[in-house]
Design a protein around this motif. Structure first.
Motif, PDB file in Angstrom:
ATOM      1  N   LEU A  27       0.828  -1.212   0.000  1.00 44.06           N
ATOM      2  CA  LEU A  27       0.000   0.000   0.000  1.00 44.06           C
ATOM      3  C   LEU A  27       0.864   1.264   0.000  1.00 44.06           C
ATOM      4  N   VAL A  28       1.953   1.233   0.734  1.00 38.79           N
ATOM      5  CA  VAL A  28       2.861   2.385   0.729  1.00 38.79           C
ATOM      6  C   VAL A  28       3.441   2.593  -0.668  1.00 38.79           C
ATOM      7  N   ASN A  29       3.823   1.506  -1.336  1.00 39.28           N
ATOM      8  CA  ASN A  29       4.361   1.618  -2.695  1.00 39.28           C
ATOM      9  C   ASN A  29       3.331   2.169  -3.672  1.00 39.28           C
ATOM     10  N   VAL A  30       2.098   1.716  -3.567  1.00 36.65           N
ATOM     11  CA  VAL A  30       1.057   2.203  -4.478  1.00 36.65           C
ATOM     12  C   VAL A  30       0.796   3.686  -4.236  1.00 36.65           C
ATOM     13  N   VAL A  31       0.752   4.101  -2.975  1.00 36.34           N
ATOM     14  CA  VAL A  31       0.543   5.515  -2.663  1.00 36.34           C
ATOM     15  C   VAL A  31       1.707   6.346  -3.180  1.00 36.34           C
ATOM     16  N   LEU A  32       2.924   5.859  -3.035  1.00 34.82           N
ATOM     17  CA  LEU A  32       4.070   6.594  -3.558  1.00 34.82           C
ATOM     18  C   LEU A  32       4.035   6.697  -5.080  1.00 34.82           C
ATOM     19  N   PHE A  33       3.547   5.674  -5.746  1.00 32.35           N
ATOM     20  CA  PHE A  33       3.388   5.754  -7.200  1.00 32.35           C
ATOM     21  C   PHE A  33       2.336   6.791  -7.573  1.00 32.35           C
ATOM     22  N   LEU A  34       1.258   6.857  -6.797  1.00 33.69           N
ATOM     23  CA  LEU A  34       0.162   7.774  -7.130  1.00 33.69           C
ATOM     24  C   LEU A  34       0.518   9.238  -6.879  1.00 33.69           C
ATOM     25  N   VAL A  35       1.356   9.516  -5.890  1.00 31.43           N
ATOM     26  CA  VAL A  35       1.686  10.911  -5.580  1.00 31.43           C
ATOM     27  C   VAL A  35       2.983  11.362  -6.241  1.00 31.43           C
ATOM     28  N   ASP A  36       3.558  10.534  -7.097  1.00 30.10           N
ATOM     29  CA  ASP A  36       4.792  10.884  -7.785  1.00 30.10           C
ATOM     30  C   ASP A  36       4.511  11.998  -8.792  1.00 30.10           C
ATOM     31  N   ILE A  37       5.134  13.139  -8.590  1.00 28.74           N
ATOM     32  CA  ILE A  37       4.887  14.300  -9.430  1.00 28.74           C
ATOM     33  C   ILE A  37       5.609  14.178 -10.766  1.00 28.74           C
ATOM     34  N   ASN A  38       6.783  13.605 -10.777  1.00 28.30           N
ATOM     35  CA  ASN A  38       7.599  13.547 -11.991  1.00 28.30           C
ATOM     36  C   ASN A  38       7.197  12.427 -12.944  1.00 28.30           C
ATOM     37  N   SER A  39       6.281  11.574 -12.524  1.00 25.09           N
ATOM     38  CA  SER A  39       5.873  10.462 -13.377  1.00 25.09           C
ATOM     39  C   SER A  39       4.911  10.941 -14.461  1.00 25.09           C
ATOM     40  N   SER A  40       5.023  10.328 -15.630  1.00 24.45           N
ATOM     41  CA  SER A  40       4.154  10.738 -16.734  1.00 24.45           C
ATOM     42  C   SER A  40       2.760  10.109 -16.618  1.00 24.45           C
ATOM     43  N   TYR A  41       2.655   8.901 -16.095  1.00 27.58           N
ATOM     44  CA  TYR A  41       1.373   8.222 -15.930  1.00 27.58           C
ATOM     45  C   TYR A  41       1.269   7.632 -14.524  1.00 27.58           C
ATOM     46  N   PRO A  42       1.029   8.447 -13.500  1.00 23.58           N
ATOM     47  CA  PRO A  42       1.012   7.896 -12.136  1.00 23.58           C
ATOM     48  C   PRO A  42      -0.168   6.962 -11.875  1.00 23.58           C
ATOM     49  N   MET A  43      -1.332   7.236 -12.460  1.00 19.97           N
ATOM     50  CA  MET A  43      -2.489   6.361 -12.240  1.00 19.97           C
ATOM     51  C   MET A  43      -2.273   4.997 -12.897  1.00 19.97           C
ATOM     52  N   PHE A  44      -1.644   4.986 -14.059  1.00 20.08           N
ATOM     53  CA  PHE A  44      -1.364   3.721 -14.745  1.00 20.08           C
ATOM     54  C   PHE A  44      -0.382   2.880 -13.946  1.00 20.08           C
ATOM     55  N   ARG A  45       0.701   3.518 -13.487  1.00 18.41           N
ATOM     56  CA  ARG A  45       1.698   2.787 -12.692  1.00 18.41           C
ATOM     57  C   ARG A  45       1.102   2.285 -11.387  1.00 18.41           C
ATOM     58  N   GLY A  46       0.284   3.127 -10.744  1.00 15.27           N
ATOM     59  CA  GLY A  46      -0.342   2.726  -9.481  1.00 15.27           C
ATOM     60  C   GLY A  46      -1.300   1.573  -9.653  1.00 15.27           C
ATOM     61  N   SER A  47      -2.102   1.604 -10.713  1.00 16.55           N
ATOM     62  CA  SER A  47      -3.073   0.525 -10.925  1.00 16.55           C
ATOM     63  C   SER A  47      -2.383  -0.777 -11.325  1.00 16.55           C
ATOM     64  N   ILE A  48      -1.338  -0.688 -12.148  1.00 14.08           N
ATOM     65  CA  ILE A  48      -0.607  -1.905 -12.527  1.00 14.08           C
ATOM     66  C   ILE A  48       0.093  -2.517 -11.313  1.00 14.08           C
ATOM     67  N   SER A  49       0.701  -1.682 -10.479  1.00 11.22           N
ATOM     68  CA  SER A  49       1.372  -2.225  -9.297  1.00 11.22           C
ATOM     69  C   SER A  49       0.364  -2.794  -8.305  1.00 11.22           C
ATOM     70  N   LEU A  50      -0.802  -2.161  -8.172  1.00  7.65           N
ATOM     71  CA  LEU A  50      -1.838  -2.698  -7.288  1.00  7.65           C
ATOM     72  C   LEU A  50      -2.330  -4.045  -7.798  1.00  7.65           C
ATOM     73  N   LEU A  51      -2.484  -4.176  -9.101  1.00  3.80           N
ATOM     74  CA  LEU A  51      -2.883  -5.460  -9.685  1.00  3.80           C
ATOM     75  C   LEU A  51      -1.819  -6.529  -9.446  1.00  3.80           C
ATOM     76  N   PHE A  52      -0.556  -6.156  -9.594  1.00  8.36           N
ATOM     77  CA  PHE A  52       0.545  -7.095  -9.351  1.00  8.36           C
ATOM     78  C   PHE A  52       0.577  -7.531  -7.887  1.00  8.36           C
ATOM     79  N   PHE A  53       0.443  -6.569  -6.970  1.00  9.60           N
ATOM     80  CA  PHE A  53       0.477  -6.916  -5.546  1.00  9.60           C
ATOM     81  C   PHE A  53      -0.718  -7.770  -5.136  1.00  9.60           C
TER      82      PHE A  53
END
Length: 92
Positions: A27-53
């Motif tokens: 959950l901490v990793n997914v939240v860090l992916f979602l609040v990452d400002i420099n990422s181009s697609y934070p929602m995509f990365r967060g959802s893919i990592s949540l699916l993987f976890f």
């Protein structure tokens, strides 16, 4: 090989602790992916990592050996990183 009741209970408590720590770190990793400002697609990365976890957690709860090993290594790597980060703040 037979196990005594207290041995089984001890192994079950250790397994539940790994599962709990895995959920917290995932959950901490997914939240860090979602609040990452420099990422181009934070929602995509967060959802893919949540699916993987969630997939790893599902197979880990079914006690597949590979999933349990991934869970244990994930928890230990995050514990190691937490120690390194703590030490870097102390010696800064």
């Amino acid at each position: 090989m037979f196990q005594f009741q207290h041995e089984f209970q001890r192994k079950e408590r250790i397994f539940k602790a790994y599962i709990f720590l895995f959920i917290i770190t995932a959950l901490v990793n997914v939240v860090l992916f979602l609040v990452d400002i420099n990422s181009s697609y934070p929602m995509f990365r967060g959802s893919i990592s949540l699916l993987f976890f969630c997939t790893i957690l599902y197979f880990g709860l079914r006690r597949n050996i590979w999933a349990v090993l991934i869970i244990k290594s994930f928890v230990w790597v995050h514990l190691f990183l937490l120690i390194i980060i703590s030490l870097s703040f102390i010696f800064m």
